[in-house]
Structure formats: C-alpha cells, structure tokens
Design a protein around this motif. Structure first.
Motif: not given
Length: 341
Positions: A225-239
């Motif tokens: 779940e931590d990996g999912y959340g961190s990756a989601g933030w990364l891709l949304d803010h740094h596509p």
C-alpha cells in the motif's frame, strides 16, 4: 464396551525402555548423546523407537538439559515475503545441529517488537535472530546470543550483524537504469535501516552522475500500500518519470498497480526495479527486475554465527556484508522504447 488405551495413547520413554529391555535413563542417553551408548544397546533402543513410533517430547528434553535447542526469529511483517529465503537459509544450518526455529511477527506498532521478543524469551530460546527494527528496550540486549539480520536503525548491545550490502545494491539498481539511458528517475523509499542504505547507495550513484533523483515516502512504511501511494503521487506530480526503483519487491508490486491505473505500460513507458528478489519478483506473471539481497545466505551465515556463539561462547561483535546480485527481468527497458517521449 472395552477400549485398549495402549493402542491409542502416545508411546512414552518408559514404553521404549520396556520394549528394548533397558532403563528409561539409558533411552534418554541415546536420545541426547548416543555415542556414549554401546552399539548393541543403541540399536535396540532405536529399533524400539521405530517400532512404537515414539517421538521425543521437546519440553521433556529441555527439562533434562540446559538447552531447548530452539532459536527465535523476529521478522517485521509476514506480508513481505523476503523472510522466506532468510528462514530457509537459517534452517539449512540449524537443523543439522538439531535446532528448530520459532517465528514471531512484529509488524510496526507500539511495543510490538518488545512483545515478540519477550514471548520468545519466555520459551527459553537458546539464541535470537532479529530481522526487524529493534525497540528501545532491546538495545540494551536480549540476554541470549543475538544476531541481527539486515541493516537496522539500532543494534542491540552484544549483537552480531550479518547483512546484505544494501548500499552496493542501491548503486547496482542505479547503474542498471543509467545503463538503459534513464535520467528521469524516482525512488520509493521508507523508514528503517535497510531502506536508508538502499536509498543512500541509489541516490549517491545518480547524483554522482549529475542526476537529481526524486525520493518519495522516506519516512513512511514499506508495504504494498505504501508503494502504491508513493508511486501514485510520483506519477501524478512528475509524469515525466521514466523509471522507478522501489525499496523492496512488495513496494514495487504496489507501484505496478498505480502504474496500471494510470494507463501506462511496463516497461515500454516506465521501468520498475524492486529489491530482495523475493518470490514476487520471480513469479512468471510479474517478471520483476530486482536486486537479490541473498537472504538465504544472510540466514545461513546468521545461523552459523549464532551456533558459534551458543556453542563455545565466541565473542560478539561480528560484522559481515553479503554482496548483492542484480537480476534483470522484464520490467526494465530503455526509455527510447517509450513512444510518448
């Protein structure tokens, strides 16, 4: 209705002694130190044990000796499968000497690690392997020979350390992505000693090449779940990110979920590297590129070190680094394969 209890109850040491025509104390001696018994009597006892299906009681054996022939292993999360190889490596060494492993889970939370260790110590274990972040109370020592497996934020007093060289492993992941041509790279990290060393090795190598890496979740957990959340933030803010290195395979699994939700393809649009080379990474479905921390070797060396400490009182303070290996699979490719770039 009559019932023959002798056919249903568990055979005892007295039954074995009667069958072999010897005393119960001699049977006990055969079980504990067979070389001190004559071959003829030893064979008679072993034949009786086989015929009756007798299984020695560990509790009774412990009462008759100063050792329980048991070793405790504390891990930080059953859901992270890295410990499977660690346990396998430990057992490959310990079972040869008649030891068995008692496993305790200490998922992050107040006093969880202390409770896990206290429970094992209450069972009079002969030694302890810690594969989790030790609590404050543990830093003063557990009172039995102790080996820490893997980098931790603290090391209990008198403990040995056997660990993968996570700094080198992080650098290997960086070299792999650099070699493929990636320059827009994110790292999913977390709290704890192992994550810190992997992060330092990874970011240090990239920054040495003039590349500024985006680190997410440095103070958080390392679950799926931590990996999912961190990756989601990364891709949304740094596509613009073309590659992600996760602190472990479980986080990488979460990252793959976040990537799929955003309609991106792995590895043609984004590459993913994990760490641990766990059963997740090895699955034919994921085919995850991962740094092998060689947990089985760490486990075997931790067990061997513990046996030496328990057997002859060897001095504590051993430090050993196990060299990692990068295993390249299907989740990494050059960024040039991305048609959107």
């Amino acid at each position: 209705m009559t019932h023959d209890r002798s056919k249903t109850r568990r055979p005892t040491i007295y039954d074995v002694a009667k069958q072999a025509g010897v005393s119960p104390s001699l049977v006990s001696l055969v079980l504990q130190n067979p070389v001190r018994v004559s071959e003829k009597r030893r064979e008679a006892v072993q034949a009786a044990i086989s015929e009756l299906g007798y299984r020695p009681s560990r509790a009774a054996t412990a009462l008759a000796s100063t050792r329980t022939k048991s070793v405790g292993l504390v891990i930080d999360d059953y859901r992270n499968l890295w410990f499977v190889d660690l346990l396998r490596g430990m057992e490959s060494v310990l079972t040869k000497d008649g030891y068995h492993v008692l496993l305790a889970d200490s998922r992050p939370g107040e006093n969880r690690i202390s409770d896990a260790v206290d429970g094992l110590l209450a069972m009079h274990i002969d030694g302890l392997v810690i594969a989790a972040e030790p609590s404050e109370s543990m830093l003063s020592g557990a009172g039995v020979p102790t080996v820490v497996a893997g980098w931790r934020s603290g090391l209990p007093a008198g403990a040995d350390l056997i660990t993968n060289d996570d700094d080198a492993g992080g650098a290997m992941a960086a070299d792999h992505l650099l070699g493929l041509g990636h320059t827009r790279i994110g790292h999913l990290s977390g709290s704890g000693g192992a994550a810190a060393h992997r992060r330092d090795g990874f970011t240090g190598r990239l920054r040495g090449e003039g590349i500024d890496v985006l680190v997410v979740g440095e103070s958080g957990g390392t679950s799926e779940e931590d990996g999912y959340g961190s990756a989601g933030w990364l891709l949304d803010h740094h596509p613009e990110t073309t590659a992600i290195f996760a602190a472990n395979d479980t986080m990488a699994l979460g990252a793959l979920g976040a990537i799929r939700e955003r309609g991106l393809a792995v590895p043609s649009q984004i590459s993913v590297v994990g760490y641990d080379n766990s059963t997740l990474a090895k699955s034919r479905y994921l085919e995850l590129t991962s740094v092998d921390n060689r947990s089985d070797v760490v486990g075997a060396d931790a067990a061997a070190t513990l046996l030496e400490r328990m057997g002859n009182g060897a001095s504590a303070g051993a430090r050993k680094l196990i060299e990692p290996v990068l295993v390249i699979r299907g989740t990494t490719a050059p960024p040039a394969a991305n048609p959107g770039q």
